[in-house]
Design an enzyme around this catalytic site. Structure first.
Site, PDB file in Angstrom:
ATOM      1  N   GLY A  17       0.807  -1.148  -0.089  1.00 31.68           N
ATOM      2  CA  GLY A  17      -0.055  -0.035   0.036  1.00 31.68           C
ATOM      3  C   GLY A  17       0.781   1.102  -0.099  1.00 31.68           C
ATOM      4  N   ARG A  20       0.594   5.787   4.790  1.00 32.59           N
ATOM      5  CA  ARG A  20      -0.557   6.018   5.698  1.00 32.59           C
ATOM      6  C   ARG A  20      -1.657   5.459   5.334  1.00 32.59           C
ATOM      7  NH1 ARG A  20       1.013   7.795  10.787  1.00 32.59           N
ATOM      8  NH2 ARG A  20       2.945   8.922  10.595  1.00 32.59           N
ATOM      9  N   GLY A  22      -2.584   2.424   6.198  1.00 35.34           N
ATOM     10  CA  GLY A  22      -3.086   1.479   7.257  1.00 35.34           C
ATOM     11  C   GLY A  22      -2.417   0.057   7.072  1.00 35.34           C
ATOM     12  N   SER A  24       0.509  -1.198   8.241  1.00 35.50           N
ATOM     13  CA  SER A  24       1.103  -1.717   9.333  1.00 35.50           C
ATOM     14  C   SER A  24       0.046  -2.368  10.422  1.00 35.50           C
ATOM     15  CB  SER A  24       1.949  -0.737  10.253  1.00 35.50           C
ATOM     16  OG  SER A  24       3.188  -0.320   9.439  1.00 35.50           O
ATOM     17  N   HIS A  59       4.446   3.594  15.867  1.00 36.55           N
ATOM     18  CA  HIS A  59       4.259   2.056  15.876  1.00 36.55           C
ATOM     19  C   HIS A  59       4.338   1.104  17.256  1.00 36.55           C
ATOM     20  CE1 HIS A  59       4.352   2.068  11.118  1.00 36.55           C
ATOM     21  NE2 HIS A  59       3.551   3.000  11.604  1.00 36.55           N
ATOM     22  N   ARG A  60       5.471   1.164  17.578  1.00 38.54           N
ATOM     23  CA  ARG A  60       5.693   0.568  18.826  1.00 38.54           C
ATOM     24  C   ARG A  60       4.688   0.761  19.908  1.00 38.54           C
ATOM     25  NH1 ARG A  60      10.743  -1.782  21.455  1.00 38.54           N
ATOM     26  NH2 ARG A  60      11.949  -1.172  19.629  1.00 38.54           N
ATOM     27  N   ARG A  62       1.597   1.456  19.317  1.00 36.71           N
ATOM     28  CA  ARG A  62       0.414   0.981  18.972  1.00 36.71           C
ATOM     29  C   ARG A  62       0.440  -0.761  19.177  1.00 36.71           C
ATOM     30  NH1 ARG A  62      -0.801   2.200  13.387  1.00 36.71           N
ATOM     31  NH2 ARG A  62       0.442   0.164  13.036  1.00 36.71           N
ATOM     32  N   ARG A  63       1.522  -1.186  18.723  1.00 37.91           N
ATOM     33  CA  ARG A  63       1.586  -2.799  18.893  1.00 37.91           C
ATOM     34  C   ARG A  63       1.474  -3.381  20.283  1.00 37.91           C
ATOM     35  NH1 ARG A  63       5.975  -2.024  15.658  1.00 37.91           N
ATOM     36  NH2 ARG A  63       7.375  -2.469  17.477  1.00 37.91           N
ATOM     37  N   GLU A  71      15.753  -5.679  15.344  1.00 36.16           N
ATOM     38  CA  GLU A  71      16.054  -4.766  14.433  1.00 36.16           C
ATOM     39  C   GLU A  71      16.965  -5.316  13.250  1.00 36.16           C
ATOM     40  OE1 GLU A  71      17.201  -1.087  16.011  1.00 36.16           O
ATOM     41  OE2 GLU A  71      15.588  -0.834  17.430  1.00 36.16           O
TER      42      GLU A  71
END
Lengths: 183, 183, 183
Positions: A17, A20, A22, A24, A59-60, A62-63, A71
């Site tokens: 995609g 932004r 969506g 992830s 991101h971190r 949200r997870r 990494e």
């Protein structure tokens, strides 16, 4: 959290995609639906500047719990091979940054791509793998040659990975369109 | 080679997509599935620089035997009209380069577009025609007016051709999403 | 005029796509199919330069009679709230220009986005609402930070609005691909 069926039957899923779109979030939902915690998150981003650092932190956050992060800005194959021991399913986020890192490091892109597909097929025998990638080829042809080389390489990588996956979606506005599906 | 049904029932098919999205490969498969060799390949590219020369050579090598190539950087309608005698089905690759050539030559874009649609409808009565085109309007608005004019013209051309086709797909990562289908 | 079912059952529809992808035309058809004339057209564009003035005039001419136009470059929520009295269904064209206007005016984007979603849900209880928006995140990462910030904000806005809608399509070459549907 987007709705995904509780036990998707994929072994290798590509979430493609734009920025932004969506990607992830959808990929995290797929990974979590594929097995119980802990899940492995392979991050290809390097926190080189403030903009990227903020994005990684976002991101971190949200997870949340349940994720083991590895990494791997360059050695994605090594991280994938090692990931099988660290969780029930694996998320790679994202191939496009990995490609940019490879190009910046002067690596052989064809060899890296072939190795990734091999490793992906092997690892996914025991653990479902979800990969996030950007589609970057739908704008005007870029002025500079490096940007053109990058979007060509990204397109080739996306095609090779999609061919090896049994589930692939194209995200727009947080919603998936099915490119191929394992059912 | 992507899977396509052996005898697709289309008369006019549009294969739309971004850079390195697998458009040409999918369009070649559609053309070959539409009838026996020889097939006609109408190339709108001009080998003006090394980058383009390499891309043309790469495409030609992949197609292999069975193809009759006609170069038509500007006179696409003439090439289409003549193509019916040279093979069982016809591939035009691609409309976006043809448009760029028309703009560089100062042609009347509306008149050329109308003539293309007319010719396409006529030629496809006897030979299935597949057309490849780029979607270029999904990035940030370009800074310069020429690029904006180009992407507007490309979008209009894609709409006009898609409306005249009975089969149309949007490619991503080598995989087609159906926009419309002849069944 | 694109074919849409005569009485689509949506309350809130998002029509997403690239430049010249046929977004406005499809959105107008959806709006007109959702109820009898008059329909409300909320325009977020400002006729700041000749290029934009020509585009606005072109859209207005195509819509023809039966439309009541409200200009709302910034106060989209106010226009939406007032629109319910002016027609049977409402079209907002487009969110991307509204976002650009908000950014130029230094508004709080998160607050504006939240207010839009609230207003949209309220207004659509009595009048179907169709919103047009651009997908701008599918090209190469822009060089300048403002363009990157804009495409990030546009992606977030598209996700938030799509989540609140019961019907969403992605346009290419004038043809819709379904992202979600109210049936």
């Amino acid at each position: 959290m987007p709705e995904v069926s509780p036990h998707p039957s994929f072994r290798r899923a590509l979430v493609l995609g734009g920025a932004r779109s969506g990607k992830s979030r959808h990929a995290e939902a797929l990974t979590m639906a594929a097995g119980p915690a802990p899940w492995v998150y392979i991050a290809t981003a390097e926190a080189g500047d403030d903009e990227m650092r903020a994005r990684i932190a976002h991101h971190r956050e949200r997870r949340g719990a349940g994720w083991h992060t590895i990494e791997a800005p360059l050695d994605l194959c090594g991280a994938l091979s090692g990931a099988a021991d660290a969780g029930s399913s694996v998320l790679v986020d994202c191939l496009t940054l990995w490609l940019a890192n490879l190009m910046a490091a002067g690596r052989d892109l064809e060899a890296e791509q072939a190795a990734l597909v091999d490793t992906l097929v092997t690892v996914s025998q025991t653990r479902p793998v979800v990969l996030v990638s950007n589609e970057v080829g739908l704008g005007i042809v870029p002025d500079n040659a490096l940007a053109r080389a990058f979007r060509d390489a990204a397109g080739r990588l996306n095609q090779a990975v999609a061919a090896a996956c049994d589930h692939a979606v194209f995200m727009a506005a947080g919603l998936p369109m099915v490119l191929k599906t394992a059912g």
